[in-house]
Design a protein around this motif. Structure first.
Motif, short mmCIF file in Angstrom:
data_model
loop_
_atom_site.label_atom_id
_atom_site.label_comp_id
_atom_site.label_asym_id
_atom_site.label_seq_id
_atom_site.Cartn_x
_atom_site.Cartn_y
_atom_site.Cartn_z
N THR A 183 58.72 58.53 74.44
CA THR A 183 59.49 58.09 75.60
C THR A 183 58.68 58.26 76.88
O THR A 183 58.69 57.39 77.77
N SER A 184 57.99 59.38 77.01
CA SER A 184 57.18 59.61 78.21
C SER A 184 56.04 58.61 78.34
O SER A 184 55.56 58.34 79.44
N VAL A 185 55.60 58.06 77.22
CA VAL A 185 54.51 57.07 77.27
C VAL A 185 55.05 55.67 77.56
O VAL A 185 54.45 54.90 78.32
N VAL A 186 56.18 55.33 76.94
CA VAL A 186 56.70 53.97 77.03
C VAL A 186 57.52 53.74 78.30
O VAL A 186 57.50 52.65 78.87
N ALA A 187 58.24 54.77 78.78
CA ALA A 187 59.16 54.59 79.91
C ALA A 187 58.50 54.03 81.16
O ALA A 187 59.09 53.16 81.82
#
Length: 251
Positions: A50-54
């Protein structure tokens, strides 16, 4: 000041919306979603993805009523499960290939699993574990992040999966998984066919000979040797197809 205060809220909302899809997807992802992986590890992996894609995803504005949140919750969870299952079908392809190979060489009962509600032949387990290990060595985590970003171009946030996507992507992946499994197990099916034809000729020529007892060690040893020779080729073909899927080529 109002804009500065609203910025963290917007970031948290975007991260939460992305987490809905990734969290549902992580339940069935290859390697990261296996039953042997602890739940805490799955949760940590979902938060990391999530931290990479958001930052690359533009989430809609925060709804002011709970009823505005429910459609996004439903659509994102369904989309995550759908695209996660598309990847899971590739793992099932290895399982089916191992099962077909084991049954063709009469090794499904000799080396079959005895634990669990759905035991798999050892051939299938070997191929699955080898395939997942190969995928992790080839940078599965990086490709998964790219794959998740690609899904937002197919099904945007808050939209229901259309019938065209279900037909073009879902049905294509199911058919492709079955076709791939039969292609990977083809050497074992052909070898079993040649073995049975040869056994039939020997039985016709020498009816007194117990050909089944003579041929059982041959088919067992032949199946194991054939797995030793063809496993690298099978895994290479499987990874080539899996890599195309991870890069967003649904075919």
């Amino acid at each position: 000041m109002t804009d500065i205060v609203a910025l963290p809220q917007s970031m948290l909302w975007s991260g939460f919306v992305v987490f809905l899809r990734i969290g549902a997807m992580s339940a069935v992802l290859p390697a990261f979603g296996e039953q042997m992986v602890p739940m805490r590890v799955r949760l940590g992996a979902a938060i990391a993805f999530t931290s990479v894609v958001a930052p690359a995803v533009q989430a809609p504005s925060m709804p002011i009523a709970p009823l505005g949140f429910l459609p996004i919750l439903a659509t994102e969870v369904v989309a995550g499960l759908f695209f996660g299952l598309c990847l899971r079908f590739m793992v099932h392809a290895l399982e089916m290939a191992g099962t077909i190979a084991a049954q063709s060489t009469s090794l499904s009962q000799i080396f079959g699993g005895t634990a669990g509600a759905d035991p798999q032949p050892v051939m299938g387990r070997i191929l699955v574990l080898a395939g997942l290990a190969l995928a992790c060595m080839m940078g599965l985590h990086v490709r998964l992040a790219t794959y998740v970003m690609t899904t937002y171009g197919i099904v945007p946030i808050g939209e229901i999966i259309s019938a065209d996507v279900l037909l073009d992507v879902g049905l294509t992946q199911i058919a492709g998984a079955f076709a791939l499994s039969f292609s990977l197990s083809a050497p074992f099916v052909v070898g079993a066919l040649i073995y049975n034809i040869t056994l039939g000729f020997i039985n016709r020529a020498m009816p007194q000979l117990m050909v089944s007892f003579v041929g059982a060690p041959a088919i067992t040893a032949g199946g194991m040797l054939l797995l030793l020779v063809t496993a690298p080729i099978m895994l290479h073909l499987w990874w080539t197809r899996f890599d195309l899927l991870l890069t967003g080529v649904f075919e």
